[in-house]
Design an enzyme around this catalytic site. Sequence first.
Site, PDB file in Angstrom:
ATOM      1  N   GLY A   1       0.812  -1.211   0.000  1.00 39.68           N
ATOM      2  CA  GLY A   1       0.000   0.000   0.000  1.00 39.68           C
ATOM      3  C   GLY A   1       0.844   1.258   0.000  1.00 39.68           C
ATOM      4  O   GLY A   1       1.947   1.281   0.560  1.00 39.68           O
TER       5      GLY A   1
ATOM      6  N   GLU B   1      -2.859  -9.995   6.528  1.00 41.17           N
ATOM      7  CA  GLU B   1      -2.401 -10.016   7.930  1.00 41.17           C
ATOM      8  C   GLU B   1      -2.405 -11.454   8.466  1.00 41.17           C
ATOM      9  O   GLU B   1      -2.826 -11.707   9.599  1.00 41.17           O
ATOM     10  CB  GLU B   1      -3.312  -9.153   8.832  1.00 41.17           C
ATOM     11  CG  GLU B   1      -3.482  -7.719   8.405  1.00 41.17           C
ATOM     12  CD  GLU B   1      -2.337  -6.820   8.865  1.00 41.17           C
ATOM     13  OE1 GLU B   1      -1.396  -7.331   9.510  1.00 41.17           O
ATOM     14  OE2 GLU B   1      -2.383  -5.627   8.545  1.00 41.17           O
TER      15      GLU B   1
END
Lengths: 700, 700
Positions: free
Chosen positions: A188, A452
């Site tokens: 990101g 994650e």
Amino acid sequence: MPDFTDHLKPRYNGAATLQAERNGSAICVDELSQHLLSRDCFLERQEKIVEVLSQEKLFNKSQQLGLSRVDRYHLGLARAKAIQRIARRQGWDHDDCMMAEYLNDEMSPYHLHMTMFVTTIREQASQQQKQHWMPRILNYDIIGCYAQGELSHGSNVRGLETVAKWDPVNNEFEIHSPYLTASKWWNGSLGRTATHAIVVAQLLVPKQQHGKPSDSLEAGYENHGPQTFIVPIREQRTHQPLQGIVVGDIGPKYGYASMDNGYMLFDHFRVPKSALLTRYAEVSDETGALVRRGHPAVVYGSLTFVRGQIIMHARLVLARAVTVAVRYCAVRRQFRYRDSTAASGACTELQVLDYPTGRIRILPLLATTFALHYTGEYMDDLYSRSREAIESGDFGPLAELHSASSGLKSLSTTLVADGIETCRRAMRGHGFGGGSGLVGLNAEYLSKPTVEGDNWMITQQVVAYLIKKMTAVVQSPTASPQDPTDELFQSFLKRRLHRKPQSVFDPHGHLDDQAIVDVFKWRTADLSYRAYQARLVEKNLWTRLMIQLHNLSRAYSEQILVTNFHTALHSTAGSLSSPTPDVLRTCFRLFALYTLSNSSSSFLLTDSVLRSTLTMLDDSILELMTELRPHAVKLVDSWAIPDFLLNSALGRYHGKVYEELFNMAHRKNPLNKVTFNPDWRSEEIVLGSGDQGRHILAKL
Amino acid sequence: MPDFTDHLKPRYNGAATLQAERNGSAICVDELSQHLLSRDCFLERQEKIVEVLSQEKLFNKSQQLGLSRVDRYHLGLARAKAIQRIARRQGWDHDDCMMAEYLNDEMSPYHLHMTMFVTTIREQASQQQKQHWMPRILNYDIIGCYAQGELSHGSNVRGLETVAKWDPVNNEFEIHSPYLTASKWWNGSLGRTATHAIVVAQLLVPKQQHGKPSDSLEAGYENHGPQTFIVPIREQRTHQPLQGIVVGDIGPKYGYASMDNGYMLFDHFRVPKSALLTRYAEVSDETGALVRRGHPAVVYGSLTFVRGQIIMHARLVLARAVTVAVRYCAVRRQFRYRDSTAASGACTELQVLDYPTGRIRILPLLATTFALHYTGEYMDDLYSRSREAIESGDFGPLAELHSASSGLKSLSTTLVADGIETCRRAMRGHGFGGGSGLVGLNAEYLSKPTVEGDNWMITQQVVAYLIKKMTAVVQSPTASPQDPTDELFQSFLKRRLHRKPQSVFDPHGHLDDQAIVDVFKWRTADLSYRAYQARLVEKNLWTRLMIQLHNLSRAYSEQILVTNFHTALHSTAGSLSSPTPDVLRTCFRLFALYTLSNSSSSFLLTDSVLRSTLTMLDDSILELMTELRPHAVKLVDSWAIPDFLLNSALGRYHGKVYEELFNMAHRKNPLNKVTFNPDWRSEEIVLGSGDQGRHILAKL
């Protein structure tokens, strides 16, 4: 433009319906909201930030669903920058800015700068490095991102292909991408925004201090595994990639339209020695070898913290979907009772929330928001209590924390991702429309089950821990228990051979809350024991056991949710004013029985419950839903999701569902400003434009 | 622009991997493709149309995910018009055009014209009306849509609020929307495209022929329920709405970006008497009363046909998601065996498809594509066989057909919508990216569980039928059976009191296919009997039983899938060359056992299976997956989904996954052509533009 629709009213009055719902329950919404959301001043902060953002035109959300991807990023960056300016004007702190991002409800192109980038510098940089970088970071003079994952390696960090070769002659590292698949990927804020990146690369150090190392990739080098570098990637003035770097945005995805998830490759790109973050490892000036120091387990502590936060976030996301579904399904009416004898008439149409087929999809999810809440708080407290120990070098508490947070991350993000979709389908036709407010939420949240720590993969960490614990208890069945898991396993081993399946009903047919908790615990212990047997006694291959182990992780995590919810009924939640504690008890029972019902054969085959319990579940769940139903609207009100965040015609607080839907379509849809030419004989698309289709061809 | 990435190769060769997979299975792909897809010349037609479309720049799909909603519709209309021109140039028929829409893979703004609009005229217009309208429709001189659903009434057609009042003085109908919620809503092709609409409205006819009817809405009128009108809605030259009509597009949705789902309201809009479609009902010139004629059940016949087609479509959609998942998870490697003793090295990373946690998500869905296929064919054949009877006025066969098609619509669209998401998650990180090719597919297909009969609602039609059948069998247990359901129920009633749960394994521990079918049948019969008992003997309210009944519908539909799959093994599929029949048998077993495992407590509580069967399921499923694994790539190849339709970097036939992903990002992403200004101090967004953020504000 005024027209005859301006004065039309909907046939049913949604606002009056929701008012009646609110009048029908004695729950004190403010009190329950405080109970749920006072931690870290969440409620006050939310109110403060909504007040500001909702007055800024730039944060108006009515058009964003229809924008092109390029404009979505454009808007995202404009908003990220505006938040920084507003923050300085208003004196906002970091938490305020994070709240603004949460309420703005799209990933900010600054997101990684504010999170992983700054955290990595804080945790892994030396004091000297921190002194250099932290002021620049906090002042946003540079914008950072975190470039770990690659095109063909995500979870398997040890398999990363990017290399950083130590060149002792020039005192530099040479960062290089030997394969196409070494490309950094998904990171990101990297694609268009960042000026700097944390780059994780395999550190290669020459084997001999003297003699030129071989040119072949690793020959003559020792691989010290993934290390962390801070690397400038774009020229400050032109914002163009530096020589030797190829970097860009990876393109449209399910969600994250406002975020520039990026790719990056290096062509023998040179960085100074100071690029390596040296709190835990440094290349020695004397020997040229890698010197490690300290224990990076504290880093896992913060990863564990992040996973704990995912549960707290998950409950709010689910609360949002459930808020929309409950309010809309209270306003929406459909059909009359099949068994009704009344004559046909409008008022006899039933609220969707009064059909069991509506309730069974929405109310267990409403109960789930509270289940997630109490375990989120439990994990938060546990982390706070353990933090001091961890920071002083005692990593003992980390194992249990890490295991629980991994299993719960997997379970809670799965429950919530699936729950959003269940709510959407329960709203049927309008659920599919932009007025549901779930289009963006769904697209963004679908990432959670795989990021994650992929939800299937991380459960292996959980079960490895449980098998280890069970092994220890089998070996020393009377050692002093270290934690609740030890206690459970010890008790299980004592009673295992005499086990009789339990009922969750007392002899009068009433639910027995303690028995509910007990059967969840028994199932977990029994499945843990089977896993221990299969792996350590029968020596099965790990791979063969993977599915069974995944199910164990889920059972273990469900048991944590049920246990913490039950505990909360007697502690924090018990002191709320009537009828809230009773309603929360109903939520607890509904959550537990619904969960039990979904995995009933697992409870049966572990001898946790009686077969007769299973045959009574459906009726019991129906009754619990009937008890909960009058409080549904006030329960979702208590989650205090502001209309600004909901961004949903179906879910707005006031209940004017149809007015809002019509307003969106008739007054706010830019497509309705264009008149088209529908005749296939003409290549013209916009009527009168005479463009012969060139406009759209140019975009393909 | 050339750069150093041009010559980089991925670390693993995906093309070689897929080639090795194909070499490892002896399945004859062409033969199996013909077996699956020769009906209605599907394969040849697909090949013919792909050949043409893939050469047209307008049909290049690489940019559409990033376009604005306005441009998506613009593109959709341009393509719809182009298909008409190409069709005339190439001599395509209706099926060819439908294939073009399928391959183009977005809803055409002409879609409703080609389907519901023309079908309604064909089925409900009088001969005279057909003579007037059909040439205009087939020539696309007018573009039609179907405006039935409204803002607050979808499934409940009898609750529609739009009225059409018969005015005998002027020989006209006055169509009117008395409430905001009377607005037509969701109707495809209505928003911007259509010139005409089929409008469904409550027909109000004056109670007295003489005397002026009252002004109040229904006073003085008799409501004859929903009737069907053909109504011009836009002026031919300007394409502006006619006076008294407000019409537009409802705005962005989950999917269908290219489709203008619309809304429409009427303000005392007058249409001539000929607007009412009069095959089944007409206002008498003499009496002014409504005269009905004929039996509109034939209309339900075609609805049933549509639901049957949904299964055939569903299998192809699922095949597409599974094709992507199987190919990508064969190419993708991740981690080494946990139990491996080999030294670290690239080549020992395992294919994701070799992890049981990968297999358990993908391979049962691969098996499901075949399960859906054989039942889709069965329904197709059943409909063809019954059609003659239905058209000659014998509606007997309709009940079973309608019931089966409703239950199967619900089950198959749920399986496929959920299956797409399961495949996506199994692909983890890259599954979330645009390169998966599933973003659009998922967004579009999520509509299916709630349209054409909501999946929860229509199951009530199924169980009402089953209860009726069971009641008849209880009353006359030895009557001659009319269909397989009668036979099943009769057999159940005979054996009910002596039932012993069955194993699906023979005494040697091998699977017994007939026993598998038997337990699915027993469960259906047992649940049907319980439903009959609950409703007719214990007189429970229908509403209270709804959840139980929904589960019965699912069980009944699962039994149909299992039975038809089993039958096909011995008929059509049995004659394929080796090893295909054995592989299909493995698919049958995997589908059945996986389904059984997901609802195991329902099988247990109905005494369908032995408890010991359940404990053996997990191992048996693992073994079946091991048997199936070597054939996975060739099985998806057999579904013959062209790369043009897949539109997936992860799923392309050649297996060059990483090259494709990188190409999409680095060479085709328009966002990478813009350089942004990431400094929050400046309001400028595009670097050097000096626009101070005005560009994006203007779009909000």
